[in-house]
Design a protein around this motif. Structure first.
Motif, PDB file in Angstrom:
ATOM      1  N   SER A  11      76.590  58.554  52.872  1.00 19.43           N
ATOM      2  CA  SER A  11      76.092  57.572  54.014  1.00 19.43           C
ATOM      3  C   SER A  11      74.690  58.028  54.867  1.00 19.43           C
ATOM      4  O   SER A  11      73.952  57.041  55.249  1.00 19.43           O
ATOM      5  CB  SER A  11      77.158  57.567  55.186  1.00 19.43           C
ATOM      6  OG  SER A  11      77.170  58.900  56.041  1.00 19.43           O
ATOM      7  N   HIS A  12      74.336  59.108  54.750  1.00 20.88           N
ATOM      8  CA  HIS A  12      72.965  59.618  55.258  1.00 20.88           C
ATOM      9  C   HIS A  12      72.457  60.732  54.342  1.00 20.88           C
ATOM     10  O   HIS A  12      73.057  61.369  53.281  1.00 20.88           O
ATOM     11  CB  HIS A  12      73.181  60.358  56.615  1.00 20.88           C
ATOM     12  CG  HIS A  12      73.614  59.385  57.755  1.00 20.88           C
ATOM     13  ND1 HIS A  12      75.048  59.037  57.825  1.00 20.88           N
ATOM     14  CD2 HIS A  12      72.951  58.648  58.457  1.00 20.88           C
ATOM     15  CE1 HIS A  12      74.977  58.173  58.819  1.00 20.88           C
ATOM     16  NE2 HIS A  12      73.691  57.993  59.396  1.00 20.88           N
ATOM     17  N   LEU A  14      71.647  55.452  54.732  1.00 20.28           N
ATOM     18  CA  LEU A  14      71.539  55.027  53.450  1.00 20.28           C
ATOM     19  C   LEU A  14      72.253  53.500  53.659  1.00 20.28           C
ATOM     20  O   LEU A  14      73.705  53.823  53.595  1.00 20.28           O
ATOM     21  CB  LEU A  14      72.139  55.814  52.255  1.00 20.28           C
ATOM     22  CG  LEU A  14      72.246  54.995  50.679  1.00 20.28           C
ATOM     23  CD1 LEU A  14      70.483  54.634  50.576  1.00 20.28           C
ATOM     24  CD2 LEU A  14      72.759  56.234  49.949  1.00 20.28           C
ATOM     25  N   LEU A  15      71.498  52.673  53.528  1.00 20.99           N
ATOM     26  CA  LEU A  15      72.327  51.169  53.809  1.00 20.99           C
ATOM     27  C   LEU A  15      72.497  50.457  52.483  1.00 20.99           C
ATOM     28  O   LEU A  15      73.536  49.774  52.407  1.00 20.99           O
ATOM     29  CB  LEU A  15      71.266  50.257  54.271  1.00 20.99           C
ATOM     30  CG  LEU A  15      70.771  50.682  55.634  1.00 20.99           C
ATOM     31  CD1 LEU A  15      69.693  49.715  56.436  1.00 20.99           C
ATOM     32  CD2 LEU A  15      71.830  50.837  56.636  1.00 20.99           C
ATOM     33  N   ALA A  16      71.830  50.825  51.443  1.00 22.31           N
ATOM     34  CA  ALA A  16      71.907  49.831  49.986  1.00 22.31           C
ATOM     35  C   ALA A  16      71.272  50.803  48.871  1.00 22.31           C
ATOM     36  O   ALA A  16      70.179  51.368  49.294  1.00 22.31           O
ATOM     37  CB  ALA A  16      71.794  48.721  50.133  1.00 22.31           C
ATOM     38  N   LYS A  56      68.170  64.849  49.605  1.00 22.77           N
ATOM     39  CA  LYS A  56      69.343  65.707  49.693  1.00 22.77           C
ATOM     40  C   LYS A  56      70.150  64.817  50.575  1.00 22.77           C
ATOM     41  O   LYS A  56      69.898  64.034  51.420  1.00 22.77           O
ATOM     42  CB  LYS A  56      69.054  66.994  50.095  1.00 22.77           C
ATOM     43  CG  LYS A  56      67.883  67.618  49.670  1.00 22.77           C
ATOM     44  CD  LYS A  56      67.922  68.885  50.323  1.00 22.77           C
ATOM     45  CE  LYS A  56      66.663  69.935  49.751  1.00 22.77           C
ATOM     46  NZ  LYS A  56      66.898  70.700  48.454  1.00 22.77           N
ATOM     47  N   ARG A  57      71.534  65.165  50.145  1.00 26.00           N
ATOM     48  CA  ARG A  57      72.564  64.453  50.920  1.00 26.00           C
ATOM     49  C   ARG A  57      72.599  64.941  52.415  1.00 26.00           C
ATOM     50  O   ARG A  57      72.322  66.349  52.518  1.00 26.00           O
ATOM     51  CB  ARG A  57      73.855  64.536  50.198  1.00 26.00           C
ATOM     52  CG  ARG A  57      74.477  65.730  50.424  1.00 26.00           C
ATOM     53  CD  ARG A  57      75.811  66.123  49.695  1.00 26.00           C
ATOM     54  NE  ARG A  57      76.329  67.307  49.542  1.00 26.00           N
ATOM     55  CZ  ARG A  57      77.127  68.043  50.254  1.00 26.00           C
ATOM     56  NH1 ARG A  57      77.269  67.720  51.391  1.00 26.00           N
ATOM     57  NH2 ARG A  57      77.496  69.403  50.109  1.00 26.00           N
ATOM     58  N   TYR A  58      73.041  64.255  53.438  1.00 24.06           N
ATOM     59  CA  TYR A  58      73.024  65.003  54.738  1.00 24.06           C
ATOM     60  C   TYR A  58      74.726  65.255  54.787  1.00 24.06           C
ATOM     61  O   TYR A  58      75.561  64.576  54.408  1.00 24.06           O
ATOM     62  CB  TYR A  58      72.660  63.837  55.837  1.00 24.06           C
ATOM     63  CG  TYR A  58      73.116  64.150  57.260  1.00 24.06           C
ATOM     64  CD1 TYR A  58      72.006  65.060  58.019  1.00 24.06           C
ATOM     65  CD2 TYR A  58      74.376  64.192  57.838  1.00 24.06           C
ATOM     66  CE1 TYR A  58      72.252  65.658  59.296  1.00 24.06           C
ATOM     67  CE2 TYR A  58      74.692  64.820  58.929  1.00 24.06           C
ATOM     68  CZ  TYR A  58      73.511  65.538  59.746  1.00 24.06           C
ATOM     69  OH  TYR A  58      73.809  65.956  60.979  1.00 24.06           O
ATOM     70  N   SER A  59      74.709  66.546  55.034  1.00 23.15           N
ATOM     71  CA  SER A  59      76.113  67.198  55.348  1.00 23.15           C
ATOM     72  C   SER A  59      76.504  67.403  56.684  1.00 23.15           C
ATOM     73  O   SER A  59      76.134  68.503  57.363  1.00 23.15           O
ATOM     74  CB  SER A  59      76.151  68.530  54.443  1.00 23.15           C
ATOM     75  OG  SER A  59      77.544  68.947  54.495  1.00 23.15           O
ATOM     76  N   PRO A  60      77.479  66.751  57.376  1.00 19.67           N
ATOM     77  CA  PRO A  60      77.953  66.876  58.546  1.00 19.67           C
ATOM     78  C   PRO A  60      78.518  68.291  58.924  1.00 19.67           C
ATOM     79  O   PRO A  60      77.953  69.019  59.843  1.00 19.67           O
ATOM     80  CB  PRO A  60      79.045  66.130  58.849  1.00 19.67           C
ATOM     81  CG  PRO A  60      78.773  64.835  57.788  1.00 19.67           C
ATOM     82  CD  PRO A  60      78.177  65.549  56.718  1.00 19.67           C
TER      83      PRO A  60
END
Length: 271
Positions: free
Chosen positions: A50-51, A101-103, A126-130
């Motif tokens: 998602s982010h 990341l919307l689309a 890079k992926r955002y990891s909560p």
């Protein structure tokens, strides 16, 4: 000093409606990141996130200055080193921001918000990891020493922090940011001050507001700074002071209107 050079290869470029850094809104804008064809394979399944963390390169940055004077800080603390700031000026002008990341449309990623201007080279994603990247208890110098209580930039920063915690920008998030900014003006207290206590309402209409206030004050049940009431009100105590407000019903207005309405149109105040 080690003069070894590192080779950075741009993997893409930003397409943004804003081309001048001075005109970029504090919270950024919706934009696109175009990934160059040589790096297309690196996008495999990126849509599962998602982010993202986006790393760019400030092409026109001042790479010589190591100290800056920031007028929004307490006068005794205005001179600051760039490694404790998010300034463009720095020896290696790497830009860093987290965005939604919307689309994914081929080699183009639609994201929001992004505060990189049009044409900014992208050097990594890079992926955002909560679980790794979210540190709710973190504090920065901005939480302790800022004094620009009523600036639009401060409200925008509050909105962004509350939105990140709540998950979306809405009218109650903006009202929460307005309440916290107003509290700072009233008492000259920073929202994460350890002596500030917050009471939020579990009224179904005010749960979004409760999220915003918890995000901005970092009050939790565990640290003893958060209380919950069934009454339709929120209150703050700090040392010998108490401030209680009753939020008015949410008006049906565009989000921008919540930033400009007089605070008295949004809440009823009680001492």
């Amino acid at each position: 000093m080690n003069d070894e050079a590192f080779r950075l290869v741009p993997i893409g470029v930003v397409h943004s409606p804003v081309a001048d850094r001075r005109l970029m809104p504090p919270n950024g804008v919706e934009a696109e990141i175009e990934i160059f064809p040589d790096f297309a394979d690196g996008l495999l399944r990126i849509e599962e996130n998602s982010h993202l963390w986006v790393l760019g390169w400030f092409v026109d940055a001042d790479r010589e200055r190591l100290e800056l004077v920031r007028p929004e800080y307490d006068p005794a603390r205005r001179r600051r080193g760039v490694f404790g700031l998010r300034s463009v000026a720095r020896p290696n002008p790497i830009a860093l921001t987290a965005t939604r990341l919307l689309a994914v449309e081929g080699l183009r990623l639609r994201v929001a918000p992004l505060d990189f201007i049009d044409g900014t080279p992208i050097v990594d994603l890079k992926r955002y990891s909560p679980s790794w990247d979210c540190i709710f208890s973190a504090r920065s110098s901005r939480d302790r020493y800022l004094i620009d209580w009523d600036s639009p930039e401060r409200l925008a920063e509050y909105e962004r922090e509350a939105t990140n915690f709540h998950g979306e920008l809405c009218g109650w998030v903006i009202i929460g940011a307005r309440i916290i900014q107003h509290l700072g003006l009233l008492w000259k207290v920073h929202p994460k001050d350890e002596d500030l206590r917050v009471t939020v309402s579990d009224d179904p209409e005010l749960t979004h507001l409760a999220d915003a206030l918890q995000a901005l004050t970092a009050a939790t049940l565990g640290n003893g700074r958060l209380r919950v009431t069934s009454e339709r009100k929120v209150s703050f105590t700090w040392r010998e002071r108490r401030w209680t407000v009753a939020p008015r019903p949410l008006p049906d207005l565009p989000l921008e209107a919540f930033r400009s309405l007089a605070i008295e149109r949004l809440i009823d105040e009680y001492s």
